[in-house]
Scaffold this active site. Sequence first.
Site: not given
Lengths: 295, 314
Positions: A127-130
């Site tokens: 996801l990296r940018d939750l």
Amino acid sequence: MLTLREKYYDFDQISSKVFKCRRDDQFFTMKIVSILNEENQANNGVPYWIIREISILKELDHINIVRLIDVMTDGPDLFLVFEYLDNEFQADFLKNPKMFMYPQMKKEFLYQILNTVAYLHARKILLRDLRPENILVNVRTQVLKIALFGAARTFEAPLEAYSSSVGCLSYRSPEVLFQFGCEKYSTPNDVWAVGCIFGEMLLHRPLFSGPSDVELLDEIFTLLGTPTEETWPGVTSICGTCALMGPPQQPKDLAKEFPMLNPDGLDLLSKMLCLCPNYRISAEDAVKHPYFKGV
Amino acid sequence: MDDDLSSSLLCHENETCLKEGGEELEYQFAGSQHDCGVSEDERVGILIEREIVLGFKRDESMVFGDWVKRARVEAINWILKTRATLGFRFETAYLSVTYFDRFLSRRSIDSEKSWAIRLLSIACLSLAAKMEECNVPGLSEFKLDDYSFEGKVIQKMELLVLSTLEWEMGIITPFDFLSYFITKFCKESPPSPIFYKTMQLIFTTMKEVNLMDHKPSVIAVAATLVAMDQQLTRDAVELKMSSIPQHRLLESKDVFEYYNLIQRLYEENTKSDTHTPIEMTESSRVTSSAAMTKRRRLTFSDDEGSSHGKGPPG
């Protein structure tokens, strides 16, 4: 092949780049992404990140992920057609006052987030940018949706593509803040972000909110203690003399910090906020945690 | 298995390339496991199910004509050569050929438009690089001997490929399965040499078959089995496959058929005792000619091919 205007109609602007539109009595959300007018674009073709993002979204089919229905090109723009979420779906879900009315609702939404993350990780997608801004909820139906575009990466994609500057600062894991190297960005980082969101659900404020990497790490270590070789093998060899470590601090008692949590909840939170990424619980194991019994 | 099996299936240039990349391949094999809380068995099950959705299956009405087959081999040779020049991973080259075949399964290109095939091969390799590589060169780095295309023309072709493939660029390849199958089959032998031989076999047969006709999992299993043992019977193949927890998702008939295809290529190459690239063979999947009736026609206006150097006929 049908043109954009032949396929979709009744455009209604929601924001500068987002429209509501219709096709055959069904509503959709359309997001405009400029691809061809960027500097030096003609020499590089379609940007790699757009290709990767869209190809990831195309293969996902999960109730808790905002679904990409169609992709169309028209001149210098790409039009991404997503499933339409009605007004009952509120973005930035933690700002919704109804969110905190029922403790069971928090547990239900946390479960849905973890279940989605586990689904993505099983497909080798990070996801990296939750963060809460990317999460929409319908409190009435208790359905949660994660908006992914602009954040996801497959972790079979090139490692150098994983910038250490990804993600909102408050939800970044200590290993990313330490900038251990791009190759360290992996599945545990997403679990850390979910742990931060869990804490925020409980406290009604961001768990960590330092304005810089150093201050954020200090906040993390104030709550969870400064890492040692025992708690995080290899940490001293990488960051032994690093100013980021700060003075040694003892971990606080999470039971006192989160009095509203039962022992199972405290156990899950502590495992999600484990400083060492290798020891951190996986999303797959987290959804099976006793805390979710009865969900 | 003899070392000359895999080498006989490759021209010298390709063989050298593969050997030069040996360490890289070994490293990727060793580092291919990711701990995401999901077992490798489950992960492979998910991939095999996705193959079906992606449409990897034989379609008798979708057979490449002779002209396309010849152009395809030329395109593959260019892709492999450019892969080496630009330092791309082998997976990138294979993925680009998968895009190429997938595109031609959905759109036809007229035989007089050889420039369109060249443009397609550039677009496919560029897109594969954008999916797989760390450092993607500018479009001007993708050089052809006989044509020169402007960046905006290549970009237009990229968009055509993307829309034709419905932006489903995360296509599964045999390499997604290799570490899993090799580990399952090679319990006693070290996997790296087998991995290297399997890679060679996959690349060799790539020139012979439309990659959309065969599931990547089937290609991976068959190539791994040939790399281990050339003498397997149908029953022996089935027995080997039964050691894989996901074997019910694989058609043993398809695996044995592909296993035999690799075998036949080996025999033909050893008979001719040559290291030249493989010629198209009579029983190969792509040899029989048929009309490409279901596919949409690819049309470019004459000025779209190039604006300098050699381009499509004006």
